[in-house]
Scaffold this motif. Structure first.
Motif, PDB file in Angstrom:
ATOM      1  N   GLU A 189      41.197  42.576  27.327  1.00 39.24           N
ATOM      2  CA  GLU A 189      41.526  41.268  26.783  1.00 39.24           C
ATOM      3  C   GLU A 189      41.076  40.223  27.839  1.00 39.24           C
ATOM      4  N   ASN A 190      41.582  40.458  28.983  1.00 40.48           N
ATOM      5  CA  ASN A 190      41.467  39.517  30.062  1.00 40.48           C
ATOM      6  C   ASN A 190      40.358  39.854  31.309  1.00 40.48           C
ATOM      7  N   ARG A 191      39.603  40.704  30.800  1.00 39.66           N
ATOM      8  CA  ARG A 191      38.686  41.133  31.931  1.00 39.66           C
ATOM      9  C   ARG A 191      37.845  40.287  32.897  1.00 39.66           C
ATOM     10  N   ALA A 192      37.528  39.039  32.269  1.00 34.40           N
ATOM     11  CA  ALA A 192      36.807  38.254  32.995  1.00 34.40           C
ATOM     12  C   ALA A 192      37.603  37.950  34.279  1.00 34.40           C
ATOM     13  N   ALA A 193      38.786  37.389  33.605  1.00 27.48           N
ATOM     14  CA  ALA A 193      39.854  36.539  34.961  1.00 27.48           C
ATOM     15  C   ALA A 193      40.261  37.971  36.015  1.00 27.48           C
ATOM     16  N   LEU A 194      40.157  39.221  35.342  1.00 26.78           N
ATOM     17  CA  LEU A 194      40.660  40.303  36.112  1.00 26.78           C
ATOM     18  C   LEU A 194      39.451  40.794  37.100  1.00 26.78           C
ATOM     19  N   ARG A 195      38.487  40.612  36.696  1.00 28.56           N
ATOM     20  CA  ARG A 195      37.370  40.989  37.589  1.00 28.56           C
ATOM     21  C   ARG A 195      37.352  39.971  38.797  1.00 28.56           C
ATOM     22  N   ASP A 196      37.725  38.796  38.352  1.00 29.90           N
ATOM     23  CA  ASP A 196      37.857  37.786  39.671  1.00 29.90           C
ATOM     24  C   ASP A 196      38.993  38.105  40.614  1.00 29.90           C
ATOM     25  N   ALA A 197      40.094  38.784  40.107  1.00 23.90           N
ATOM     26  CA  ALA A 197      41.288  39.165  40.882  1.00 23.90           C
ATOM     27  C   ALA A 197      40.791  40.305  41.631  1.00 23.90           C
ATOM     28  N   LEU A 198      40.090  41.188  41.170  1.00 25.03           N
ATOM     29  CA  LEU A 198      39.819  42.359  41.711  1.00 25.03           C
ATOM     30  C   LEU A 198      38.860  42.025  42.782  1.00 25.03           C
ATOM     31  N   ALA A 199      37.851  41.215  42.942  1.00 25.60           N
ATOM     32  CA  ALA A 199      36.998  40.795  43.879  1.00 25.60           C
ATOM     33  C   ALA A 199      37.869  40.101  45.098  1.00 25.60           C
TER      34      ALA A 199
END
Length: 365
Positions: free
Chosen positions: A240-250
């Motif tokens: 559900e939070n994948r967009a913000a999580l991708r930024d955090a992963l980067a």
């Protein structure tokens, strides 16, 4: 004193989804005398039977209906993937004056959903509390005490609804923090959802080499604790939070690359380690699980002179020592006191004594 002599914040509260968090909210509402009547709504009849048997709720319902129109508080406490469908099912039955909130860990989506449904009194919320052990059998009001509870109003959230939501959170013993939904989702991506993926990655490495499991001691278990959560609920949360999580992963990858480079520069690595220690040591610690057992009694008091004195003098005359006292609420019709006593037996004795004197009480020994 009759039950109607004190005035709870809410008359009828509906908890939609009676699991760990929903059940804990329900218990908090009842133990702290915040709601006169608590209704549990869940798709599982078995869960509802359990909740009713454990005294978590006063009444159970298995389908939306007219009963919802009389509720002035509705808490959506379903897993992330079920929140939107739950909201759509309940929306036609909600009272226009009801405070509606949720406990989901991602806020932007559910905020948009409730706005589209025209639910005016909705205040998105996220109590930063939980346990690896799920279900209503592990619910307890103390789970929410001292927890940060994020409220994420939108541009269309009425100020009166936000004020009522803050009163609810504070009444449950938690600390409200207000921020926009998108800001919340970006922050929890880093401090909650990213650690879950890191835990998965580390546990997968151990799973693929049995020699590693022989050496995976306490530090490894602490680091990977969140991997023990419910797999489906955790999956839904991060997706559900994948967009913000991708930024955090980067950003996390860049940190790992920097630390990898520092392996060739011991001085830089020492600076990084020192910064990490300072940051970790400065984090606030909420020791809910390490607190000594609480022996509390909540007493509803009418709006009459010297009621606190009546209560304390009665207990003192019986030789009961009050170790702590807190005014939970004061309203025109009355209020409530929390009394901290020395033992579960003292709670039992005090409850019997005050009931005989005409007070409504609820205890936790």
């Amino acid at each position: 004193m009759s039950e109607a002599s004190a005035s709870p914040v809410f008359d009828r509260a509906a908890i939609a989804g009676v699991g760990l968090i929903g059940g804990s909210v329900a218990l908090g509402l009842r133990q702290r005398l915040l709601a006169r009547h608590v209704i549990g709504y869940d798709a599982s009849v078995e869960v509802l039977r359990e909740a009713e048997a454990l005294g978590v709720v006063d009444e159970v319902q298995t389908s939306p209906g007219e009963w919802l129109r009389g509720c002035d508080l509705v808490v959506l406490a379903a897993p992330m993937s079920a929140l939107a469908p739950l909201a759509r099912a309940l929306a036609p039955w909600l009272s226009p004056g009801a405070l509606v909130t949720d406990v989901g860990s991602v806020k932007a989506g559910i905020a948009a959903e409730l706005e589209a449904l025209g639910v005016r009194g909705f205040v998105p919320g996220h109590p930063m509390a939980g346990s690896e052990r799920g279900g209503v059998t592990h619910a307890h009001a103390g789970l929410l005490e001292n927890a940060v509870w994020v409220l994420t109003p939108t541009d269309h959230t009425p100020l009166t609804a936000l004020s009522r939501a803050r009163a609810l959170v504070e009444g449950l013993g938690a600390a409200p923090v207000v921020m926009p939904p998108d800001a919340h989702d970006a922050l929890v991506a880093t401090v909650s959802h990213l650690p879950y993926l890191v835990s998965l990655a580390l546990t997968h490495m151990v799973a693929r080499d049995e020699r590693l499991s022989l050496l995976a001691a306490g530090g490894f278990r602490d680091l990977t604790r969140v991997a023990s959560g419910d797999p489906r609920m955790s999956r839904d949360m991060v997706v559900e939070n994948r967009a913000a999580l991708r930024d955090a992963l980067a950003r996390f990858r860049r940190q790992l690359e920097r630390l990898e480079a520092d392996l060739e520069q011991p001085g830089e690595l020492l600076m990084a380690a020192s910064e990490g220690k300072r940051t970790r040591d400065s984090l606030p610690v909420v020791r809910r699980s390490l607190l000594p057992p609480k022996h509390d009694l909540v007493v509803a008091v009418p709006d009459k002179p010297n009621q606190i004195g009546v209560v304390t003098q009665a207990l003192g005359a019986a030789g009961l020592n009050i170790k702590d006292i807190e005014v939970l609420a004061i309203r025109e019709e009355g209020g409530a006191l929390r009394l901290g006593l020395e033992s579960a037996e003292d709670v039992r004795r005090a409850a019997a004594l005050l009931r005989a004197a005409g007070f409504e009480v609820r205890g936790r020994g």
